[in-house]
Structure formats: structure tokens, C-alpha cells
Design a protein around this motif. Sequence first.
Motif, mmCIF file in Angstrom:
data_model
loop_
_atom_site.group_PDB
_atom_site.id
_atom_site.type_symbol
_atom_site.label_atom_id
_atom_site.label_comp_id
_atom_site.label_asym_id
_atom_site.label_seq_id
_atom_site.Cartn_x
_atom_site.Cartn_y
_atom_site.Cartn_z
ATOM 1 N N GLY A 410 0.773 -1.222 0.000
ATOM 2 C CA GLY A 410 0.000 0.000 0.000
ATOM 3 C C GLY A 410 0.805 1.273 0.000
ATOM 4 O O GLY A 410 0.235 2.371 -0.029
ATOM 5 N N VAL A 411 2.148 1.176 0.012
ATOM 6 C CA VAL A 411 3.003 2.352 0.069
ATOM 7 C C VAL A 411 3.673 2.551 -1.290
ATOM 8 O O VAL A 411 4.407 1.683 -1.769
ATOM 9 C CB VAL A 411 4.078 2.213 1.168
ATOM 10 N N ASP A 412 3.434 3.704 -1.913
ATOM 11 C CA ASP A 412 4.077 4.013 -3.182
ATOM 12 C C ASP A 412 5.565 4.290 -2.964
ATOM 13 O O ASP A 412 5.945 5.005 -2.032
ATOM 14 C CB ASP A 412 3.421 5.224 -3.829
ATOM 15 N N GLN A 413 6.380 3.712 -3.839
ATOM 16 C CA GLN A 413 7.841 3.817 -3.699
ATOM 17 C C GLN A 413 8.422 5.012 -4.441
ATOM 18 O O GLN A 413 9.634 5.224 -4.420
ATOM 19 C CB GLN A 413 8.500 2.528 -4.219
ATOM 20 N N GLY A 414 7.575 5.789 -5.091
ATOM 21 C CA GLY A 414 8.044 6.984 -5.784
ATOM 22 C C GLY A 414 8.122 6.793 -7.284
ATOM 23 O O GLY A 414 8.592 5.758 -7.766
ATOM 24 N N ILE A 415 7.668 7.792 -8.013
ATOM 25 C CA ILE A 415 7.720 7.746 -9.479
ATOM 26 C C ILE A 415 9.132 8.094 -9.935
ATOM 27 O O ILE A 415 9.724 9.069 -9.485
ATOM 28 C CB ILE A 415 6.714 8.735 -10.087
ATOM 29 N N LEU A 416 9.655 7.276 -10.832
ATOM 30 C CA LEU A 416 10.939 7.558 -11.473
ATOM 31 C C LEU A 416 10.668 7.785 -12.952
ATOM 32 O O LEU A 416 10.060 6.949 -13.619
ATOM 33 C CB LEU A 416 11.921 6.408 -11.276
ATOM 34 N N SER A 417 11.135 8.918 -13.464
ATOM 35 C CA SER A 417 10.874 9.303 -14.846
ATOM 36 C C SER A 417 12.164 9.306 -15.645
ATOM 37 O O SER A 417 13.199 9.772 -15.171
ATOM 38 C CB SER A 417 10.234 10.695 -14.875
ATOM 39 N N SER A 418 12.105 8.771 -16.874
ATOM 40 C CA SER A 418 13.262 8.749 -17.778
ATOM 41 C C SER A 418 12.843 9.322 -19.126
ATOM 42 O O SER A 418 11.875 8.851 -19.733
ATOM 43 C CB SER A 418 13.780 7.322 -17.967
ATOM 44 N N VAL A 419 13.565 10.336 -19.578
ATOM 45 C CA VAL A 419 13.236 10.986 -20.839
ATOM 46 C C VAL A 419 13.534 10.044 -22.006
ATOM 47 O O VAL A 419 14.560 9.351 -22.036
ATOM 48 C CB VAL A 419 14.033 12.293 -20.988
ATOM 49 N N LEU A 420 12.635 10.039 -22.979
ATOM 50 C CA LEU A 420 12.795 9.221 -24.177
ATOM 51 C C LEU A 420 13.329 10.091 -25.317
ATOM 52 O O LEU A 420 13.332 11.318 -25.230
ATOM 53 C CB LEU A 420 11.458 8.591 -24.547
ATOM 54 N N PRO A 421 13.819 9.495 -26.391
ATOM 55 C CA PRO A 421 14.415 10.268 -27.480
ATOM 56 C C PRO A 421 13.464 11.320 -28.049
ATOM 57 O O PRO A 421 12.241 11.125 -28.098
ATOM 58 C CB PRO A 421 14.766 9.206 -28.522
ATOM 59 N N SER A 422 14.041 12.400 -28.481
ATOM 60 C CA SER A 422 13.267 13.494 -29.053
ATOM 61 C C SER A 422 12.478 13.004 -30.271
ATOM 62 O O SER A 422 12.969 12.196 -31.067
ATOM 63 C CB SER A 422 14.206 14.631 -29.462
ATOM 64 N N GLY A 423 11.248 13.501 -30.387
ATOM 65 C CA GLY A 423 10.436 13.164 -31.552
ATOM 66 C C GLY A 423 9.664 11.880 -31.428
ATOM 67 O O GLY A 423 9.078 11.406 -32.419
ATOM 68 N N TYR A 424 9.605 11.286 -30.251
ATOM 69 C CA TYR A 424 8.874 10.035 -30.076
ATOM 70 C C TYR A 424 7.404 10.226 -30.466
ATOM 71 O O TYR A 424 6.749 11.179 -30.017
ATOM 72 C CB TYR A 424 8.958 9.592 -28.613
ATOM 73 N N ASP A 425 6.906 9.304 -31.279
ATOM 74 C CA ASP A 425 5.519 9.339 -31.724
ATOM 75 C C ASP A 425 4.748 8.287 -30.931
ATOM 76 O O ASP A 425 4.901 7.086 -31.159
ATOM 77 C CB ASP A 425 5.438 9.066 -33.224
ATOM 78 N N TYR A 426 3.903 8.742 -30.015
ATOM 79 C CA TYR A 426 3.225 7.827 -29.113
ATOM 80 C C TYR A 426 2.022 7.163 -29.757
ATOM 81 O O TYR A 426 1.424 6.245 -29.174
ATOM 82 C CB TYR A 426 2.837 8.559 -27.828
ATOM 83 N N THR A 427 1.662 7.581 -30.957
ATOM 84 C CA THR A 427 0.583 6.918 -31.678
ATOM 85 C C THR A 427 1.086 5.702 -32.465
ATOM 86 O O THR A 427 0.300 5.041 -33.146
ATOM 87 C CB THR A 427 -0.111 7.892 -32.644
ATOM 88 N N LYS A 428 2.388 5.433 -32.380
ATOM 89 C CA LYS A 428 2.976 4.271 -33.053
ATOM 90 C C LYS A 428 3.293 3.193 -32.015
ATOM 91 O O LYS A 428 3.362 3.455 -30.817
ATOM 92 C CB LYS A 428 4.244 4.678 -33.803
#
Length: 821
Positions: A410-428
Motif C-alpha cells: 500500500g506504500v508508493d515507492q516513488g515515481i521515477l521518470s526517464s526521458v525518451l528520445p526526441s520526436g517520439y511518436d506515441y501513436t505508433k
Amino acid sequence: MSKKLMTIVLAFCMTFGFGTSVLGYSNPFSFTDSWNWNNGNFYGEGDPYILKFNGTYYLYVSTVDDKAGVKVWSSTDLVNWTYRGLCAVDAITKAAYAPEVVYWNGYFYMYTSPGGNGHYVLRSESPLGPFTVQTGNKGLGIDGHVFIDDDGKWYFYRTGSNNITVNPMSDPYTFGAGSNTGANMNGWTEGATVFKRNGKYYMTYTGNHVWNNAYRVDYAFGSSPTTGFAKQTKQNPILINSEGPNDGLGHNGVVVGPDLDTHYIVYHSHAEPGRRFNMDRIVWNKDQMIVLGPTTTDQPNPDQPLFSDRFERSSIGTGWTNVNGGTWGIFNQELMWQNTIGNATWYRQITTGSTAGSYTAEFNMKQMKQGTSAAPRYGAVFSYIDENNFGHAVLNRNTNSLETQFRVNGVDQGILSSVLPSGYDYTKWHTIRIEKVDSTYKVYVDGMLKQTRDNITLGGGKVGYTTSDAHADFGYVAYSNKVNGSNAWYAAMPVPGTVEAVHYMTGSEGMAYHDTTSENIGGEYRNTAVDIRSSAAEVKYVVGWNQTGEWLKYRVNVASTDTYDVDLRVATNLNGAQVRIWDGSTDLTGVRNVPNTGGWENWQTVTLKGLSLTAGIRELRVEIVTGEFDFAGMKFHQAASVSNVFDDFNDGNDNGWVRFEGNWVVENGELSSEGGIFGKTTIGNEQWADYTVESDIKLIETTGDAGILVRVNNPANGKHLVDNPDYLQGYYAHIKTNGVYLGKFNYGWTSLTNSAMSIPANTWQHMKVVVSGANIKVYVGDMATPKINYTDTSSNPFTHGKVGLRSMYNHTHFDNFKVSP
């Protein structure tokens, strides 16, 4: 097999993680719709490359020289292939050499060198094409290969000046200046494949002319994608077979199998004419890449994942459980979707089955729409027990990032974010891969390692898909309880072949092993009671602290019912150690002694002879009968009795001998090799082990050398389309005018030792070479005391092979050649 028996077998395999592989394929493969020349001659499947996309494999091969187009086949299991037609038809693809396809951000990019004249880039929105030409001729050497690193940077590898050259890429069409990677085969080098594993960059590559029988594959690894690739000389070549019906092995690709963990090497062999497709399993020991081949007998089909779903149906069905609602469905019997947006609720679809504590999982997804909340997201759920215990890895289009979150009790361990390459198309389509080993998670996006999170106290669990304020489509999903090369513990290792000591079967105490301690004393590699350590001398993991009565069990796939010898790699500083090998209740070897090698890092090879093995999948047990020794692995050879051979050449011919390069003639009852060139000739059986070889030898000239070859394997003509004197594996005992020498060939030359002696030209010398296990004794003149007494303690001694004669830039005569058991 009855349905009831099949159910029992499947239940056993699922319980113990063996998968359901059977002996199902053998090399070389046969394909429908193979390439043929206009005259009808077979051309086949040369330079194979396999792309995996959304759970399906796509095979591309070189195009026959007198036609245009690129053919493609598809498969879900790497064994059964369906021809899908021409994926490219442009005239520029005439003689399209080594086409390779890379998927990135919605497009498939093909790199090929038509007729070997520079490179072109083609593009498609489907792996099946149509691929259309996007660039003019970019130049650069043949056999282009693209590798994308974890940071999203692209690299293009191709032939250079007798090496593999790399060109950094700024986009799929733009190549920077080339530089030497350090990978080479001491001559023409081509066909690079690069991948990354555990922080190291691995490269396989091919050397020699494609139509020489000794076309072969080496590998190297390093810490950079551009330079410093270190050739692994102790293991290379990793693929070679210069004789027999399946020779000329080369130009490979490497692909991960359906179980998500097993690497396979695919390559071609000569078809006389043409080339055929082959495939063998790769296993790992620390940094060492070990090919279980080449094989030409029946092998187990690649293991399938423990669970997979391609959604080839009209409804979600009972294999999934909905959590928190949302609107879910199946589209066109090919993907699952969720389209409720407008709030930040996490909607989930979770599998009913669960993984083990360590596992690999793969997920494929794309976004269709998103809402207006702060963070619309979609992605993968894993290690799911309930809403208080799970992990997820999701894509965030607004921040162009991967986000992971773990909830434990029940305890969240924290969000870790990592940037993806420029221009990523999330509709693909994009792929998320999870590798979990104990409490460590590695998270990949499109093959790029983006996060490693440690000390997460979640076990195994269910997997699934999730969205928050996003409409997303979800494709192929699978999980396997194999991870980071643990497939080797389940594999049936081919015999003849090599078995690593640490690759004992998976299973519990008393089933897969017996160890008198309750924990792994060395603390390396596997979480069982078997004691494993890292060996600096062997440069890999070995089994240590082996005590009286302990044993290890190995699954092997014996090619044929026959007699075999096995080389054990052992080290100990104690006397009195003994070993025995069993097949079930059958004692294969009896009790054999293990010598005191003089130290725990002084490794030696001990050959046990005369094992009668039965064809098929077997479970062999290596027993430490008494004493203590460390165990690195074993290599099995088919064995044959040594024949008595005598040839005085008085019949005026050398029938039975196989000449390679050189100018050989029989004259005046003597075998003569002319000077000014190197040459060898062989006789005998590569399954011979211990023997004595003798010959009279006369150096006619004062330059160069001549002598006897022993333990010869994979000889080839070093003058056929190439110019290399080192085309064999084995030992060469030879004389020069100043002494007696011993060296080792392994498609390269290593001087081992020598003894000074005056040997005048035009004087007959009698040489005798005695080989026993890894020991080689060389006598010249005096047949009682050897001039050389050498034991090969390296990790790759040759213990079996043919015999032969060789001269190196010396006009030499040979007579009274004799082989004795």
C-alpha cells in the motif's frame, strides 16, 4: 501420445519451467519460395537477418544477383516460416545483399547493398513492405548493420579495410565519419551484428571469403559501441565447420527467442550451390557467449513463453481480469483496446496467471487519443498481486518519458521518470520489456535500457495493461520465468558439444543437484545451494567447494547412440579426488582419478574415455566420488578407435590423403612439398584421441620449416580465394635448421615452446609425436627422450583430431609415415 499423457507432460513442464519443446528442427532449414538463379540453380537464404516486431519474427535474406526484390518470411516460433512475398520491388534492389530492417517510431528502415556497390536506405510502415527507396547511394562497405544504444543514438557497422568499421548516425539516413571498431579476422571481415547485454557491447562478425569452406564467425565485446572490441581468442571461432555436408558457416544475426530470454544465432551454410539457413542456441557464462553448435541433428524447438496473448479472437475472454473498470475490447482479432478517457482513474486488465519471483515480460502498445488531465498515461502492469502490491511502467506523451511506480503493501515507492528520445511518436507501436531478477527490475523501451530499480520487495505476480486518461491499443504480451540467460539451466545441451558446469538443471536439492551446504558459498550467479564462484583464470563462473558425495545433473541432447569421450576442466590443490558420470542408474565411466593440478586456479583438462551414450534427451549426473575439486565444464567428443596407418609412398601415390594448399607430388617413393609456398595434407579421423605419429622428414632448403600435424580439426584451403597459412585447428610439431618447435593453430598461430637442435638441410630426421589427453611429446632423432614435453593447460586444448604433414616455405620430403593407437 494420448491426451491424458500429454496433459501430464504439460503439467510437469509447466511446474518445473522446462517449456514444451520437443526435438523438432535440424539444420539446415528448408524454405518455400527460395531464391533461384534465372538458370534454375538454387541460391537460397544467404546472409539471414531476423527482426522481431509485436511478437512476430520476420526473416530477410540476400537477393539472387540476377533478380530484383527482397523476400520476407514470418514466424511466431522461429521454426515454422510462412513466405509473405516480396517486401521491396524497386529496381535498385537487384542483388540486394544482406538486407537488414530496423523498426523505429512507426517506420521500418531497410539497409542493403545491391551487388555490394554502396548502401541504400528504404522505408516502409509494415515489416512486410512495401519498402520504398529513400536515399541515393550512401557508399560505405557491404553488410550494413544498425545498432541503437540505450541513449537512442544510432550506429552503422559495415566492412572496412579488413575490419569492421562503425559510422555514427544522426538520423536513419545520415552517416558520420567511419572508424575502426577493432574487430577483425586477420583478413577480410564482414557481416557484423551488435547487441548489448549487462552493460557490454557484443559483436559477432564473419571472416574469410564467403565461398571458402572455412567461412566462419568470431565474436568480440567491449565497453564502447565504437571502439575497443576485444576478440575472444580463447573461444573463437564460435561457429566453424570446414568439412562435411554443412560447411562454410557465416554471416550471422542474433535474435531473442519466443521465451523472451534465449538468444539464437542464425547463419548460412554452403548448399553447393547457394546457401541455406541455420539456427543454434546461445548460452551465457558471465561475459562468455557460447554457441551450442553448429548442429546438424534434431534439436529442441525454441521454448515458448509461459504465457502469451496475440488477441486472435473476438472477445477478451476468461484469461484476463478487469480492475477499476474502463471500456475494453478486441479489435480485428489482433489487439486489445481501452478507450475511456476524461478522468485520471487507472484502468487495468490483468492476467489470471502469475510469474515466478524472477521473470521476463514483454508488452506492446500505442496511444490513439488522450484526455486533458495533467498526465495521461498508458503502459504495462507487472508483479501484480492486488491494488496494494504491483509495479507499472507507463509512457507519458506530455513529458516524453517513461515513468515507473511501485506500490508495496500500500506504500508508493516513488515515481521515477526517464526521458525518451526526441520526436517520439506515441501513436505508433512501442515495446516495454521488464527483466526482474530477485529484487532488481530493469525496464526497457524499444530495446533501450531506461531504468534499473533495486531493492523492490515485490515477488512475482500477474501482468497486464493499464491506462489513465488515455485511449490505447495493446498488442502482443508475454512472460517467461527465464531471465538474464537462465534459459541455459533448462536447455538440453547438444552432444557432441560443450556443457558449462554452472548450467546444471533447474530444480531442487536431490532432483537437480546434491550439495552438502545449505547456501551458495561463493554467492555468484544462481540462488541454489550449489557453490559457485568467479574464476579469474577461466574468466567465467565455475562450481567450487565440491565435496565427497555431491553431484550435479545436466540435460543433454545426444546426437546419436555411440561411444563418446569427455574432457573435464578441473582445478584442485588436493590429492585423492575422484569423479564419476552417470546416465540415470547406468555408470558411464566408473570411478576416475582427478589429479592435483597445483592450485585452485591451475585448471587442467582431464579426458574420460569410452562413454556409451544413447541418442536423445538424457540427464547426466557428475558425481564427486571422493575428495575435492573445482569444476568449470566439460566437452563431449564422438570417439573412434585409432587405426594403424603406414605409408612409405612406394606405390607412387598418396591415396587416402587430403591435400589442401601447396604443391604436393610423390616422387621416388617420397612425398614432396615444393618450396616457396605453405601447404598441408591430412589423413585419419577427427574422432581420434590419443595416438603416436612418426615420419621421416628432410628439409631441402635452409629457410622455412616442416613437420607433423596432430589433433587436426576444420582444415581448409588457405589459398582458395584467400591467402592465409593458418586455416586449421590443431598442433604443429616441426623442425627448422636450428631446432624443434611446437605451436598451435586455431585459425591463427600461437608458438608454444621449442628446443634448440642443429638440423642440417638435406639430412633425414625421424620425428615422433605422442599425444595423450592434453599432453604432447615430440621426439627428433632420439626416440627415448622427448625434445619437447608440453601440456596444454589453456581453456581450449585440442584432444581429438586427424593427423597430417605440413611444410612452410620449404621444399620438404616425407617418408615412412606411421600412425599407431
